[in-house]
Motif scaffolding. Structure first.
Motif, mmCIF file in Angstrom:
data_model
loop_
_atom_site.group_PDB
_atom_site.id
_atom_site.type_symbol
_atom_site.label_atom_id
_atom_site.label_comp_id
_atom_site.label_asym_id
_atom_site.label_seq_id
_atom_site.Cartn_x
_atom_site.Cartn_y
_atom_site.Cartn_z
ATOM 1 N N ASP A 86 11.571 -3.065 17.555
ATOM 2 C CA ASP A 86 11.924 -2.234 16.407
ATOM 3 C C ASP A 86 13.227 -1.494 16.692
ATOM 4 O O ASP A 86 13.534 -1.165 17.845
ATOM 5 C CB ASP A 86 10.819 -1.236 16.106
ATOM 6 N N PHE A 87 13.974 -1.211 15.631
ATOM 7 C CA PHE A 87 15.270 -0.555 15.800
ATOM 8 C C PHE A 87 15.370 0.659 14.889
ATOM 9 O O PHE A 87 15.061 0.590 13.702
ATOM 10 C CB PHE A 87 16.412 -1.527 15.478
ATOM 11 N N ASP A 88 15.796 1.765 15.472
ATOM 12 C CA ASP A 88 16.037 3.006 14.746
ATOM 13 C C ASP A 88 17.368 3.553 15.246
ATOM 14 O O ASP A 88 17.512 3.885 16.424
ATOM 15 C CB ASP A 88 14.905 4.000 15.019
ATOM 16 N N ARG A 89 18.340 3.632 14.353
ATOM 17 C CA ARG A 89 19.686 4.038 14.746
ATOM 18 C C ARG A 89 19.732 5.435 15.352
ATOM 19 O O ARG A 89 20.666 5.771 16.082
ATOM 20 C CB ARG A 89 20.632 3.940 13.530
ATOM 21 N N LEU A 90 18.739 6.248 15.088
ATOM 22 C CA LEU A 90 18.725 7.612 15.616
ATOM 23 C C LEU A 90 17.970 7.729 16.940
ATOM 24 O O LEU A 90 18.188 8.689 17.685
ATOM 25 C CB LEU A 90 18.109 8.569 14.591
ATOM 26 N N ASN A 91 17.103 6.753 17.235
ATOM 27 C CA ASN A 91 16.240 6.930 18.399
ATOM 28 C C ASN A 91 16.199 5.745 19.359
ATOM 29 O O ASN A 91 15.673 5.875 20.458
ATOM 30 C CB ASN A 91 14.801 7.239 17.944
ATOM 31 N N SER A 92 16.698 4.578 18.978
ATOM 32 C CA SER A 92 16.559 3.397 19.833
ATOM 33 C C SER A 92 17.294 3.586 21.157
ATOM 34 O O SER A 92 18.411 4.097 21.202
ATOM 35 C CB SER A 92 17.078 2.157 19.110
ATOM 36 N N ALA A 93 16.637 3.140 22.225
ATOM 37 C CA ALA A 93 17.182 3.352 23.568
ATOM 38 C C ALA A 93 17.975 2.164 24.086
ATOM 39 O O ALA A 93 18.762 2.309 25.031
ATOM 40 C CB ALA A 93 16.041 3.667 24.540
ATOM 41 N N ASP A 94 17.784 0.974 23.504
ATOM 42 C CA ASP A 94 18.467 -0.218 23.993
ATOM 43 C C ASP A 94 19.894 -0.244 23.449
ATOM 44 O O ASP A 94 20.130 -0.532 22.273
ATOM 45 C CB ASP A 94 17.714 -1.476 23.556
ATOM 46 N N LEU A 95 20.861 0.045 24.315
ATOM 47 C CA LEU A 95 22.253 0.179 23.872
ATOM 48 C C LEU A 95 22.916 -1.148 23.567
ATOM 49 O O LEU A 95 24.023 -1.173 23.033
ATOM 50 C CB LEU A 95 23.055 0.923 24.949
ATOM 51 N N ASN A 96 22.244 -2.264 23.917
ATOM 52 C CA ASN A 96 22.836 -3.583 23.668
ATOM 53 C C ASN A 96 22.349 -4.227 22.379
ATOM 54 O O ASN A 96 22.834 -5.303 22.012
ATOM 55 C CB ASN A 96 22.537 -4.529 24.825
ATOM 56 N N ASP A 97 21.403 -3.622 21.707
ATOM 57 C CA ASP A 97 20.868 -4.205 20.475
ATOM 58 C C ASP A 97 22.007 -4.428 19.475
ATOM 59 O O ASP A 97 22.797 -3.521 19.200
ATOM 60 C CB ASP A 97 19.812 -3.281 19.875
ATOM 61 N N PHE A 98 22.084 -5.647 18.935
ATOM 62 C CA PHE A 98 23.191 -5.978 18.028
ATOM 63 C C PHE A 98 23.146 -5.160 16.747
ATOM 64 O O PHE A 98 24.155 -5.023 16.050
ATOM 65 C CB PHE A 98 23.162 -7.475 17.695
ATOM 66 N N ARG A 99 21.996 -4.583 16.438
ATOM 67 C CA ARG A 99 21.873 -3.825 15.198
ATOM 68 C C ARG A 99 22.622 -2.496 15.221
ATOM 69 O O ARG A 99 22.713 -1.821 14.194
ATOM 70 C CB ARG A 99 20.391 -3.635 14.863
ATOM 71 N N TRP A 100 23.185 -2.118 16.370
ATOM 72 C CA TRP A 100 24.088 -0.959 16.393
ATOM 73 C C TRP A 100 25.383 -1.257 15.634
ATOM 74 O O TRP A 100 26.084 -0.345 15.198
ATOM 75 C CB TRP A 100 24.423 -0.577 17.831
ATOM 76 N N VAL A 101 25.730 -2.541 15.487
ATOM 77 C CA VAL A 101 26.901 -2.912 14.706
ATOM 78 C C VAL A 101 26.604 -2.634 13.233
ATOM 79 O O VAL A 101 25.543 -2.997 12.724
ATOM 80 C CB VAL A 101 27.244 -4.406 14.903
ATOM 81 N N VAL A 102 27.529 -1.994 12.541
ATOM 82 C CA VAL A 102 27.320 -1.636 11.133
ATOM 83 C C VAL A 102 27.165 -2.907 10.303
ATOM 84 O O VAL A 102 28.042 -3.777 10.305
ATOM 85 C CB VAL A 102 28.495 -0.783 10.602
ATOM 86 N N ASN A 103 26.045 -3.018 9.599
ATOM 87 C CA ASN A 103 25.774 -4.174 8.749
ATOM 88 C C ASN A 103 26.052 -3.795 7.300
ATOM 89 O O ASN A 103 25.398 -2.915 6.736
ATOM 90 C CB ASN A 103 24.313 -4.614 8.925
ATOM 91 N N MET A 104 27.026 -4.456 6.684
ATOM 92 C CA MET A 104 27.434 -4.117 5.326
ATOM 93 C C MET A 104 26.318 -4.394 4.318
ATOM 94 O O MET A 104 26.160 -3.668 3.342
ATOM 95 C CB MET A 104 28.698 -4.877 4.949
ATOM 96 N N ASN A 105 25.521 -5.441 4.546
ATOM 97 C CA ASN A 105 24.414 -5.737 3.633
ATOM 98 C C ASN A 105 23.335 -4.678 3.722
ATOM 99 O O ASN A 105 22.794 -4.238 2.700
ATOM 100 C CB ASN A 105 23.827 -7.109 3.948
ATOM 101 N N THR A 106 23.022 -4.231 4.931
ATOM 102 C CA THR A 106 22.014 -3.200 5.110
ATOM 103 C C THR A 106 22.433 -1.898 4.450
ATOM 104 O O THR A 106 21.602 -1.181 3.870
ATOM 105 C CB THR A 106 21.751 -2.978 6.607
ATOM 106 N N LEU A 107 23.711 -1.559 4.511
ATOM 107 C CA LEU A 107 24.201 -0.344 3.855
ATOM 108 C C LEU A 107 23.859 -0.346 2.372
ATOM 109 O O LEU A 107 23.524 0.686 1.796
ATOM 110 C CB LEU A 107 25.716 -0.221 4.021
ATOM 111 N N HIS A 108 23.945 -1.519 1.747
ATOM 112 C CA HIS A 108 23.762 -1.624 0.298
ATOM 113 C C HIS A 108 22.329 -1.975 -0.094
ATOM 114 O O HIS A 108 22.041 -2.172 -1.286
ATOM 115 C CB HIS A 108 24.742 -2.649 -0.274
ATOM 116 N N GLY A 109 21.422 -2.072 0.876
ATOM 117 C CA GLY A 109 20.018 -2.285 0.561
ATOM 118 C C GLY A 109 19.764 -3.589 -0.168
ATOM 119 O O GLY A 109 20.190 -4.657 0.270
ATOM 120 N N ASP A 110 19.078 -3.502 -1.309
ATOM 121 C CA ASP A 110 18.694 -4.698 -2.064
ATOM 122 C C ASP A 110 19.823 -5.232 -2.947
ATOM 123 O O ASP A 110 19.670 -6.285 -3.570
ATOM 124 C CB ASP A 110 17.480 -4.395 -2.950
ATOM 125 N N THR A 111 20.937 -4.511 -3.022
ATOM 126 C CA THR A 111 22.046 -4.956 -3.865
ATOM 127 C C THR A 111 22.888 -5.987 -3.119
ATOM 128 O O THR A 111 23.442 -5.684 -2.059
ATOM 129 C CB THR A 111 22.946 -3.778 -4.266
#
Length: 278
Positions: free
Chosen positions: A97-122
Motif C-alpha cells: 500500500d502507498f500513502d504519500r504522507l506516511n509510506s516509508a519505502d523511498l524507492n516506490d515509483f508512486r512517489w513520482v507525480v502521476n498526472m492521471n491520479t491528480l485528476h481522479g476519474d476524469t
C-alpha cells in the motif's frame, strides 16, 4: 534502499522536466523530455573505478562520455540491455500500500507525480497547445523506481478551474526528484542520435560495479519560476479545463514543514498512465 542497485549492469537516472510513460506494445519505458528555452538537457555516462590501498577501498565514478546543452530538436536516446537481460520489457517497482504522507519505502515509483491520479476519474487527453519540441528517451529491460525523494520540499495540491482560479487546496506531500532505472544484462547499449548522427556506447557488465547514465533536463536560472505544472499542461488536458498546481509549503507557512523554495530542487518529472506522449 528497497531497490538493491549493486547487481545492475547500468543505472539510469533522470532528473528534471519530462513526462514518463510505458509503451505496452513495444514493452519499454519512454520519457518525453520537454525542450523549452529554459531547461538544458545533458547526459553523462560514468564508469566505476575501484581503488585499493590503505585499508579503505574506494569506488569513484569517472565520465567516459558527456553531452552538454543538447540541441532542442533532432535528439533521441535509446538505452537497453544486450544479451540475456534480467527483465524482458519493463517493470515498475511498487511496495504494498502507498500513502504519500506516511509510506516509508523511498524507492516506490508512486512517489513520482502521476498526472492521471491528480485528476481522479476524469480522463486526460493529449493537447497540441503551444508545444515545445520533445527529446524522446526509450529505455528497455529496466526496473523503474524512485531513485531520490525530495524530502526538503513538501507540497500542497491547488485545484484550479478552467479560468485558472484556485477553487480548492489540500495537503499533497513529498514528490520524487529523480527517476531510477536498473538494467541487468551482459551489457547495456546507450545510443544517442543527434541531427542524423549516431553514437553508441556499449557498457559491458562488471559484477557489483554498475555504470551510471545521468540524464538531466534542468533550469539552472536562479530566478526561475518554481512550477513546472504549466509546462505539462501544454501536452495534457482535462476535458473540463481543470488543472492542478503543486505549491511548495515555504518556511513562512503555518504547517512548519519545508523550507525556502529552490527551483533546482523543484524540477520534477511526472508520469502518465495512458500511452506515452508523442
Amino acid at each position: 534502499m528497497s531497490v538493491k542497485e549493486s547487481p545492475a549492469t547500468a543505472l539510469v537516472r533522470f532528473t528534471g522536466l519530462g513526462i514518463v510513460g510505458f509503451n505496452k506494445e513495444l514493452q519499454r519505458g519512454e520519457v518525453s523530455v520537454i525542450r523549452d528555452n529554459k531547461h538544458e538537457l545533458s547526459i553523462k555516462i560514468q564508469q566505476p573505478v575501484y581503488h585499493e590501498g590503505g585499508g579503505n577501498d574506494v569506488i569513484t565514478y569517472q565520465d567516459i562520455a558527456s553531452y552538454e546543452k543538447l540541441p532542442r530538436e533532432g535528439v533521441e536516446i535509446e538505452i537497453k540491455a544486450l544479451g540475456k537481460p534480467a527483465i524482458d520489457g519493463y517493470e515498475i517497482y511498487q511496495s504494498g500500500d502507498f500513502d504519500r504522507l506516511n509510506s516509508a519505502d523511498l524507492n516506490d515509483f508512486r512517489w513520482v507525480v502521476n498526472m492521471n491520479t491528480l485528476h481522479g476519474d476524469t480522463p486526460l487527453v493529449a493537447t497540441a497547445k503551444d508545444r515545445h519540441p520533445l527529446t524522446k528517451i526509450f529505455i528497455g529491460n529496466g526496473l523503474f523506481y524512485a531513485h531520490k525523494l525530495d524530502t526538503n520540499l513538501f507540497f500542497e495540491k491547488v485545484e484550479k478551474d478552467a479560468g485558472g482560479n484556485p477553487t480548492q487546496t489540500e495537503v499533497f506531500g513529498n514528490v520524487a526528484e529523480t527517476i531510477g532505472v536498473k538494467i541487468e544484462g551482459e551489457a547495456v547499449s546507450v545510443t544517442i542520435r543527434i541531427g542524423g548522427k549516431e553514437e553508441t556506447h556499449s557498457l559491458k557488465r562488471v559484477d557489483g560495479l554498475p555504470f551510471r547514465i545521468e540524464i538531466k533536463n534542468m533550469d539552472y536560472n536562479a530566478n526561475a519560476v518554481y512550477s513546472d505544472m504549466p509546462d505539462y499542461y501544454r501536452y495534457l488536458a482535462s476535458p473540463n479545463g481543470k488543472q492542478f498546481e503543486l505549491k511548495p509549503v515555504t518556511e513562512d507557512d503555518d504547517s512548519g514543514r519545508g523550507g525556502a523554495v529552490n527551483q533546482m530542487d523543484f524540477c520534477h518529472p511526472v508520469v502518465v498512465d495512458d500511452p506515452p506522449i508523442v
